[in-house]
Design a protein around this motif. Structure first.
Motif, PDB file in Angstrom:
ATOM      1  N   ARG A 462      27.685  46.683-110.215  1.00  0.00           N
ATOM      2  CA  ARG A 462      28.134  47.397-111.365  1.00  0.00           C
ATOM      3  C   ARG A 462      27.217  47.900-112.058  1.00  0.00           C
ATOM      4  NH1 ARG A 462      31.250  42.052-113.906  1.00  0.00           N
ATOM      5  NH2 ARG A 462      32.010  43.584-115.339  1.00  0.00           N
ATOM      6  N   HIS A 463      27.984  48.274-112.786  1.00  0.00           N
ATOM      7  CA  HIS A 463      26.847  49.321-114.226  1.00  0.00           C
ATOM      8  C   HIS A 463      25.909  50.453-113.355  1.00  0.00           C
ATOM      9  CE1 HIS A 463      28.802  46.404-117.119  1.00  0.00           C
ATOM     10  NE2 HIS A 463      29.005  47.507-117.769  1.00  0.00           N
ATOM     11  N   VAL A 464      26.058  50.603-111.976  1.00  0.00           N
ATOM     12  CA  VAL A 464      25.751  51.808-111.329  1.00  0.00           C
ATOM     13  C   VAL A 464      24.755  52.558-111.859  1.00  0.00           C
ATOM     14  CG1 VAL A 464      25.751  50.810-109.081  1.00  0.00           C
ATOM     15  CG2 VAL A 464      26.993  52.662-110.151  1.00  0.00           C
ATOM     16  N   ASP A 465      25.561  53.513-112.973  1.00  0.00           N
ATOM     17  CA  ASP A 465      25.186  54.859-113.597  1.00  0.00           C
ATOM     18  C   ASP A 465      24.764  54.704-114.699  1.00  0.00           C
ATOM     19  OD1 ASP A 465      27.211  53.124-114.949  1.00  0.00           O
ATOM     20  OD2 ASP A 465      28.273  54.957-115.835  1.00  0.00           O
ATOM     21  N   GLU A 466      24.065  53.112-114.935  1.00  0.00           N
ATOM     22  CA  GLU A 466      23.490  53.401-116.268  1.00  0.00           C
ATOM     23  C   GLU A 466      21.915  52.254-115.346  1.00  0.00           C
ATOM     24  OE1 GLU A 466      25.497  50.940-119.577  1.00  0.00           O
ATOM     25  OE2 GLU A 466      27.695  51.090-118.464  1.00  0.00           O
ATOM     26  N   THR A 467      21.773  51.830-114.301  1.00  0.00           N
ATOM     27  CA  THR A 467      20.600  50.730-113.777  1.00  0.00           C
ATOM     28  C   THR A 467      19.193  52.204-114.270  1.00  0.00           C
ATOM     29  OG1 THR A 467      20.353  52.492-112.164  1.00  0.00           O
ATOM     30  CG2 THR A 467      21.696  50.246-111.923  1.00  0.00           C
ATOM     31  N   THR A 468      18.144  51.888-114.187  1.00  0.00           N
ATOM     32  CA  THR A 468      16.791  51.950-114.906  1.00  0.00           C
ATOM     33  C   THR A 468      16.826  53.741-114.256  1.00  0.00           C
ATOM     34  OG1 THR A 468      15.714  49.607-115.409  1.00  0.00           O
ATOM     35  CG2 THR A 468      14.217  52.099-114.934  1.00  0.00           C
ATOM     36  N   ALA A 469      16.737  52.435-112.764  1.00  0.00           N
ATOM     37  CA  ALA A 469      16.372  54.023-111.877  1.00  0.00           C
ATOM     38  C   ALA A 469      17.423  55.273-111.653  1.00  0.00           C
ATOM     39  CB  ALA A 469      16.910  54.151-109.854  1.00  0.00           C
ATOM     40  N   ALA A 470      18.802  55.495-112.686  1.00  0.00           N
ATOM     41  CA  ALA A 470      20.147  56.072-112.844  1.00  0.00           C
ATOM     42  C   ALA A 470      19.623  56.219-113.671  1.00  0.00           C
ATOM     43  CB  ALA A 470      21.164  55.484-112.557  1.00  0.00           C
ATOM     44  N   VAL A 471      19.362  56.075-115.058  1.00  0.00           N
ATOM     45  CA  VAL A 471      18.707  56.401-116.287  1.00  0.00           C
ATOM     46  C   VAL A 471      17.830  57.415-116.497  1.00  0.00           C
ATOM     47  CG1 VAL A 471      19.999  55.113-117.424  1.00  0.00           C
ATOM     48  CG2 VAL A 471      17.504  54.286-117.588  1.00  0.00           C
ATOM     49  N   GLY A 473      16.036  59.058-113.873  1.00  0.00           N
ATOM     50  CA  GLY A 473      16.687  60.587-112.540  1.00  0.00           C
ATOM     51  C   GLY A 473      16.215  59.006-111.161  1.00  0.00           C
ATOM     52  N   ALA A 474      14.930  58.202-111.244  1.00  0.00           N
ATOM     53  CA  ALA A 474      13.748  57.976-109.792  1.00  0.00           C
ATOM     54  C   ALA A 474      15.723  57.895-108.772  1.00  0.00           C
ATOM     55  CB  ALA A 474      14.113  56.456-110.193  1.00  0.00           C
ATOM     56  N   ALA A 475      16.646  57.706-108.989  1.00  0.00           N
ATOM     57  CA  ALA A 475      17.503  57.231-108.218  1.00  0.00           C
ATOM     58  C   ALA A 475      17.884  58.147-107.014  1.00  0.00           C
ATOM     59  CB  ALA A 475      18.789  56.526-108.345  1.00  0.00           C
ATOM     60  N   GLY A 476      17.583  59.489-107.410  1.00  0.00           N
ATOM     61  CA  GLY A 476      17.888  60.875-106.808  1.00  0.00           C
ATOM     62  C   GLY A 476      16.455  61.196-105.945  1.00  0.00           C
ATOM     63  N   LYS A 477      15.228  60.321-106.400  1.00  0.00           N
ATOM     64  CA  LYS A 477      13.958  60.352-105.628  1.00  0.00           C
ATOM     65  C   LYS A 477      13.794  59.488-104.257  1.00  0.00           C
ATOM     66  CE  LYS A 477      12.097  62.869-109.755  1.00  0.00           C
ATOM     67  NZ  LYS A 477      11.298  62.551-110.390  1.00  0.00           N
ATOM     68  N   GLY A 478      15.122  58.509-103.788  1.00  0.00           N
ATOM     69  CA  GLY A 478      15.254  57.338-103.338  1.00  0.00           C
ATOM     70  C   GLY A 478      14.830  56.598-103.672  1.00  0.00           C
ATOM     71  N   ALA A 479      14.713  56.500-105.062  1.00  0.00           N
ATOM     72  CA  ALA A 479      14.447  54.667-105.506  1.00  0.00           C
ATOM     73  C   ALA A 479      15.786  54.060-104.710  1.00  0.00           C
ATOM     74  CB  ALA A 479      13.382  54.963-106.689  1.00  0.00           C
ATOM     75  N   GLY A 480      16.323  53.295-104.222  1.00  0.00           N
ATOM     76  CA  GLY A 480      17.247  52.476-104.207  1.00  0.00           C
ATOM     77  C   GLY A 480      18.565  53.508-103.631  1.00  0.00           C
ATOM     78  N   ARG A 481      19.582  52.592-103.295  1.00  0.00           N
ATOM     79  CA  ARG A 481      20.907  53.095-102.609  1.00  0.00           C
ATOM     80  C   ARG A 481      21.628  54.074-103.266  1.00  0.00           C
ATOM     81  NH1 ARG A 481      23.454  49.094 -98.308  1.00  0.00           N
ATOM     82  NH2 ARG A 481      23.294  47.775-100.225  1.00  0.00           N
ATOM     83  N   SER A 482      22.411  55.345-102.757  1.00  0.00           N
ATOM     84  CA  SER A 482      23.360  55.790-103.929  1.00  0.00           C
ATOM     85  C   SER A 482      24.545  54.586-104.254  1.00  0.00           C
ATOM     86  CB  SER A 482      23.891  56.867-103.351  1.00  0.00           C
ATOM     87  OG  SER A 482      25.099  56.324-102.381  1.00  0.00           O
ATOM     88  N   THR A 483      25.259  54.449-105.049  1.00  0.00           N
ATOM     89  CA  THR A 483      26.345  54.576-105.153  1.00  0.00           C
ATOM     90  C   THR A 483      27.646  54.412-104.627  1.00  0.00           C
ATOM     91  OG1 THR A 483      26.607  55.018-107.662  1.00  0.00           O
ATOM     92  CG2 THR A 483      28.310  53.782-106.984  1.00  0.00           C
TER      93      THR A 483
END
Length: 487
Positions: A462-471, A473-483
């Motif tokens: 939940r709140h995947v757009d507010e995770t540490t990785a999301a805010v 920019g790390a999510a786009g660099k391979g830190a964790g999977r996409s929503t």
């Protein structure tokens, strides 16, 4: 018909099969480590071996979601061979082993050391990965490496692993929620305990009851409530370890009512001891969280009866006598063995009428199997399940003696307890690992990791757009999977 395929390896006849719902006379056929038939004796297929279980009850082997086997790093207390031997003797067919070893199981490299140590296991096992302040970058690797769940020490205990900040807990929950694994929590608030212990020591308190005074029930109540809020926000699945107080049941119930995926366990020592144990047993009873006053014990039994507490575990934690028997309570190590005594102790409570045999099966096997993604491969006596079975003689009377325990660290607060009911044979995936109350020595190494069968429900972050990785920019660099992948 092809006889080789129709033939069972073992048929157990004449017993009473117990599930979490019912008990009935029946037989079980086993082939290639799995149950292939459950029914009347005459309905069983031909077998290479038949075992007469007349007078015995067949229970799904216990699943202990909370053990410390001390290897690597503290093998003078316990190792994987002695710890799982104790499990086999106690009718426990699967264990989940904690990460506060040396090194802690917080990196992929440390996980490999633990996996190597576990090759000696008599019973099946899951390995906990550590969720700490400084290893958030290791969580994905630990998941890929084969951990079955995570452990977060919100409060200090043996090993003195630093408790993570709430910020690190939140980020760890965010990462693990994407994968759906359960996070087990030592739910005590470290800062409260540290301050109180410091002041108690300054006041000269060294007596056993000082340990209880340093960890009042509020430390657990606050931690359970805080963890539940983080789980609710992130969609993480959590499990509250060793519930010791009635006060914790309120935030647990409230979180369940809000739809949080939260489960909880208690241990035999919280159900069977109260504050008098500190006078009677001294440092032997020191454990984290502490054994509490009688009104907490009574509330825990109510939590068992109404289902708020999901399961029984042991917090099996052996120590050497020199580490345990000390006049200064702060210098006495916390914990004691439990994996071998849990089933006789709880069957004694069944005999006394405090819970039913089916409720015991639910709490000792079915519920942990469901919580950790093992059901129905484990936690049930049904076709297709692993043949993990404890054959129990409900009228067997024994006296618990430290010298009889198979753990390396044998000091137990249950010394001298008279029990009614005990496992007399234990099968793990169709093989006897304990027979006629004797360990089957050459079964060491038979145990396998549960990750081969683990099947957690789909993640629900939940709140995947507010995770540490999301805010960040790390999510786009391979830190964790996409929503999308997480869903």
């Amino acid at each position: 018909m092809e006889p080789n395929h129709a033939m069972a390896d073992l048929v157990i006849t004449g017993g009473v099969i117990v599930t979490d719902q019912a008990s009935f006379k029946g037989a079980v056929a086993i082939r290639d480590g799995r149950i292939v038939a459950v029914g009347s004796d005459e309905a069983m297929p031909p077998a290479r071996e038949t075992f007469d279980a007349t007078g015995l009850h067949l229970l799904p082997g216990a699943i202990d979601a909370h053990v410390h086997f001390r290897e690597p790093g503290y093998t003078h207390k316990e190792d994987w061979r002695t710890g799982t031997a104790a499990a086999a003797m106690g009718g426990v067919t699967t264990v989940f082993e904690m990460p506060n070893t040396n090194p802690p199981t917080g990196t992929v490299e440390a996980l490999k050391l633990k996996q190597k140590a576990a090759e000696k296991a008599y019973v099946d096992y899951g390995l906990y990965g550590l969720l700490a302040e400084d290893n958030l970058d290791q969580l994905e690797g630990l998941i890929k490496g084969g951990v079955a769940a995570f452990k977060c020490f919100m409060g200090n205990t043996f090993g003195n692993l630093p408790s993570p900040s709430t910020g690190a807990m939140l980020e760890g929950f965010e990462i693990i929620a994407q994968h759906g694994l359960r996070i087990s929590l030592h739910a005590e608030t470290a800062s409260i305990m540290a301050l109180r212990q410091k002041k108690l020591m300054a006041a000269g308190r060294r007596d056993p009851l000082a340990h209880l005074a340093s960890r009042p029930a509020v430390v657990a109540t606050e931690a359970v409530a805080r963890a539940a809020i983080l789980a609710e926000w992130t969609g993480a699945r959590i499990h509250i370890l060793h519930i010791s107080s009635g006060d914790e049941l309120r935030p647990l119930r409230e979180a369940k009512a809000r739809g949080v995926d939260i489960t909880g366990e208690t241990c035999p020592h919280y159900l069977l001891f109260d504050e008098h144990a500190y006078t009677d047993l001294g440092s032997i009873i020191r454990v984290n969280p502490p054994v509490r006053e009688k009104h907490h014990q009574d509330a825990l039994w109510e939590g068992v009866k109404d289902g708020t507490i999901d399961m029984i575990a042991t917090d099996h934690a052996p120590h050497d006598p020199e580490e345990k028997l000390r006049d200064d309570i702060w210098r006495a190590d916390c914990g004691f063995p439990g994996v071998e005594t849990q089933m006789p102790l709880m069957l004694t409570q069944v005999h006394a009428g405090r819970l039913s045999l089916t409720d015991y099966v639910r709490m000792s096997s079915t519920a942990p199997a469901k919580a950790f993604g093992l059901y129905p491969a484990k936690g049930a006596i049904v076709p297709g399940a692993d043949a993990d079975i404890a054959l129990v003689y409900l009228n067997k009377r024994e006296t618990i003696r430290a010298e009889d325990l198979h753990s390396r660290g044998k000091i137990t607060p249950f010394e001298g307890f008279e029990t009614v009911g005990a496992p007399v044979h234990t099968l793990v995936r169709g093989r006897f690992v304990m027979k006629d109350r004797k360990l089957v020595e050459d079964a060491s190494g038979w145990g396998l990791s549960v990750t081969r069968i683990q099947n957690m429900p789909a993640p629900e972050p939940r709140h995947v757009d507010e995770t540490t990785a999301a805010v960040t920019g790390a999510a786009g660099k391979g830190a964790g999977r996409s929503t999308q992948e997480a869903a």
